[in-house]
Write a protein that holds these residues in place. Structure first.
Motif, short mmCIF file in Angstrom:
data_model
loop_
_atom_site.label_atom_id
_atom_site.label_comp_id
_atom_site.label_asym_id
_atom_site.label_seq_id
_atom_site.Cartn_x
_atom_site.Cartn_y
_atom_site.Cartn_z
N SER A 164 50.08 63.46 64.95
CA SER A 164 50.55 63.37 66.22
C SER A 164 50.20 61.91 66.75
N LEU A 165 50.98 61.04 66.97
CA LEU A 165 50.70 59.65 67.27
C LEU A 165 50.31 59.57 69.15
N PRO A 166 49.30 58.95 69.38
CA PRO A 166 49.02 58.71 70.80
C PRO A 166 49.97 57.86 71.31
N PRO A 167 50.17 57.50 72.73
CA PRO A 167 50.90 56.55 73.51
C PRO A 167 50.20 55.30 73.20
N VAL A 168 50.84 54.21 73.18
CA VAL A 168 50.25 52.76 73.23
C VAL A 168 50.82 52.07 74.46
N VAL A 169 49.51 51.70 75.35
CA VAL A 169 49.81 50.80 76.33
C VAL A 169 50.20 49.46 75.97
N ILE A 170 51.32 48.76 76.24
CA ILE A 170 51.58 47.55 75.72
C ILE A 170 51.16 46.60 76.87
N SER A 171 51.56 46.65 78.13
CA SER A 171 51.08 45.84 79.05
C SER A 171 50.83 46.55 80.31
N ILE A 172 50.00 46.12 81.33
CA ILE A 172 49.78 46.56 82.54
C ILE A 172 49.45 45.30 83.66
N GLY A 173 49.84 45.82 84.92
CA GLY A 173 49.56 44.94 85.98
C GLY A 173 50.20 45.43 87.42
N HIS A 174 49.86 44.59 88.35
CA HIS A 174 50.23 45.24 89.68
C HIS A 174 50.60 43.77 90.65
N GLY A 175 51.44 44.21 91.62
CA GLY A 175 51.64 42.87 92.30
C GLY A 175 51.88 43.35 93.78
N PRO A 176 51.67 42.59 94.85
CA PRO A 176 51.10 41.09 94.77
C PRO A 176 49.70 41.23 94.04
N VAL A 177 49.12 40.20 93.46
CA VAL A 177 47.89 40.07 92.61
C VAL A 177 47.09 40.12 93.89
N ILE A 178 46.92 39.66 94.83
CA ILE A 178 45.96 39.92 95.85
C ILE A 178 46.65 40.31 97.12
N PRO A 179 46.76 41.40 97.36
CA PRO A 179 47.68 41.96 98.35
C PRO A 179 46.83 42.03 99.76
N VAL A 227 51.74 47.74 97.52
CA VAL A 227 51.28 47.58 96.01
C VAL A 227 52.24 47.99 94.88
N THR A 228 52.85 47.28 94.16
CA THR A 228 53.52 47.83 93.19
C THR A 228 52.96 47.81 91.68
N VAL A 229 52.81 49.06 90.87
CA VAL A 229 52.24 48.99 89.75
C VAL A 229 53.10 49.03 88.51
N HIS A 230 53.04 48.26 87.64
CA HIS A 230 53.98 48.58 86.54
C HIS A 230 53.22 48.21 85.07
N THR A 231 53.73 48.95 84.11
CA THR A 231 53.00 49.17 82.95
C THR A 231 54.17 49.42 81.67
N LYS A 232 53.90 49.16 80.80
CA LYS A 232 54.85 49.49 79.52
C LYS A 232 54.11 50.27 78.60
N VAL A 233 54.47 51.38 78.19
CA VAL A 233 53.84 52.34 77.34
C VAL A 233 54.76 52.91 76.18
N GLU A 234 54.55 52.88 74.81
CA GLU A 234 55.31 53.01 73.79
C GLU A 234 54.83 54.46 73.31
N HIS A 235 55.83 55.14 72.88
CA HIS A 235 55.54 56.61 72.66
C HIS A 235 56.69 57.07 71.80
N ALA A 236 56.85 58.03 70.87
CA ALA A 236 57.97 58.66 70.13
C ALA A 236 58.73 59.53 71.04
N LYS A 237 58.03 59.96 72.04
CA LYS A 237 58.86 61.03 73.17
C LYS A 237 58.44 60.48 74.47
N GLU A 238 59.29 60.87 75.51
CA GLU A 238 59.08 60.53 76.86
C GLU A 238 57.79 61.06 77.39
N VAL A 239 56.85 60.49 77.92
CA VAL A 239 55.66 60.94 78.57
C VAL A 239 55.53 60.83 80.19
N THR A 240 54.82 61.72 80.52
CA THR A 240 54.48 61.88 81.99
C THR A 240 53.15 60.73 82.34
#
Length: 259
Positions: A210-225, A231-244
């Motif tokens: 069973s492959l775990p999810p992989v976090v590709i990138s992560i960040g938020h904006g504005p950088v110094i709110p 504040v908006t949070v964004h990240t990319k996660v790769e996984h074979a199935k959709e994850v919560t």
């Protein structure tokens, strides 16, 4: 690769600690059916002497149809042009730096080609496979540090001296993909073989079911709110199935996180 659900979270007047915010569905990174599956890039003949003849690259056929690989080539990292041969689904085969040396070390492995030209860098480099039409089939940029290794402490004299630990870098193990279905562009999907000398020509011995999810990138904006800015949070996660995914955050000055 297809996108899964996008979840964007905002918070007024607070600081956020990100766990996840974007789900992605992914498959193996290879653009063709052949996957770079195992790399022996740094084997030592003695504790002080490297053995470049022990180097090899293993490929795995992850598709469901036979493939003719005549005039396919490794065009980066090493140089090798394939002869006329048909690779069957589920097959493993090896391209060795020195075929005679390889057969002497692994007499049970018969599906070996070579020799390749050039050598595999001990510190990491790009390996790229192209088909007869010069279309990229697979590419791996391996390393012996970062996500391709483990950070460990060699505590001496009461102080931590953090170093990268990579048993596949000169300690006898191969660099092995943890699943042929994993995206082999990411170091976290690779690890050292459990067997000294690796497992050329057969299934890797570090495969996980069973492959775990992989976090590709992560960040938020504005950088110094400011205190009144969302504040908006964004990240990319790769996984074979959709994850919560869940974002945990805390108000400035608080010690406990909220979901």
């Amino acid at each position: 690769m297809s996108l899964g659900s996008l979840k964007v979270f905002s918070c007024w007047g607070c600081n956020l600690l990100v766990v996840f915010a974007l789900a992605m569905c992914s498959q193996a990174s290879a653009e063709g059916p052949l996957v770079i599956n195992e790399i022996m890039y740094h084997m030592k003949e003695t504790p002080w002497k490297e053995d470049p003849k022990a180097e090899f690259v293993e490929l795995y056929h992850s598709g469901d149809q036979p493939v003719q690989v005549e005039n396919w080539q490794f065009t980066a990292g090493i140089r090798y042009t394939f002869p006329s041969m048909v690779v069957q689904p589920g097959d493993y085969f090896v391209i060795a730096a020195d075929v005679d040396a390889f057969k002497a070390r692994y007499p049970e492995v018969t599906n070996v080609l070579g020799p390749f030209r050039g050598g595999l860098s001990n510190g990491g480099e790009n390996l790229e496979l192209e088909d007869a039409d010069e279309k990229k089939v697979d590419k791996v940029s391996y390393a012996d540090s970062g996500r391709w290794a483990k950070r460990v402490s060699t505590r001496t004299k009461g102080y931590d001296d953090w170093v990268w630990e990579a048993p596949h870098d000169g300690e006898g193990m191969s660099l092995s993909l943890i699943s042929p279905a994993a995206n082999n562009a990411h170091g976290v999907n690779w690890g050292p073989s459990k067997t000294e000398g690796g497992t050329p020509g057969r299934k890797n011995d570090n495969v996980v079911e069973s492959l775990p999810p992989v976090v590709i990138s992560i960040g938020h904006g504005p950088v110094i709110p400011r205190s009144n800015e969302p504040v908006t949070v964004h990240t990319k996660v790769e996984h074979a199935k959709e994850v919560t995914l869940t974002v945990r955050y805390r108000q400035d000055g608080e010690t406990s996180f909220r979901a």
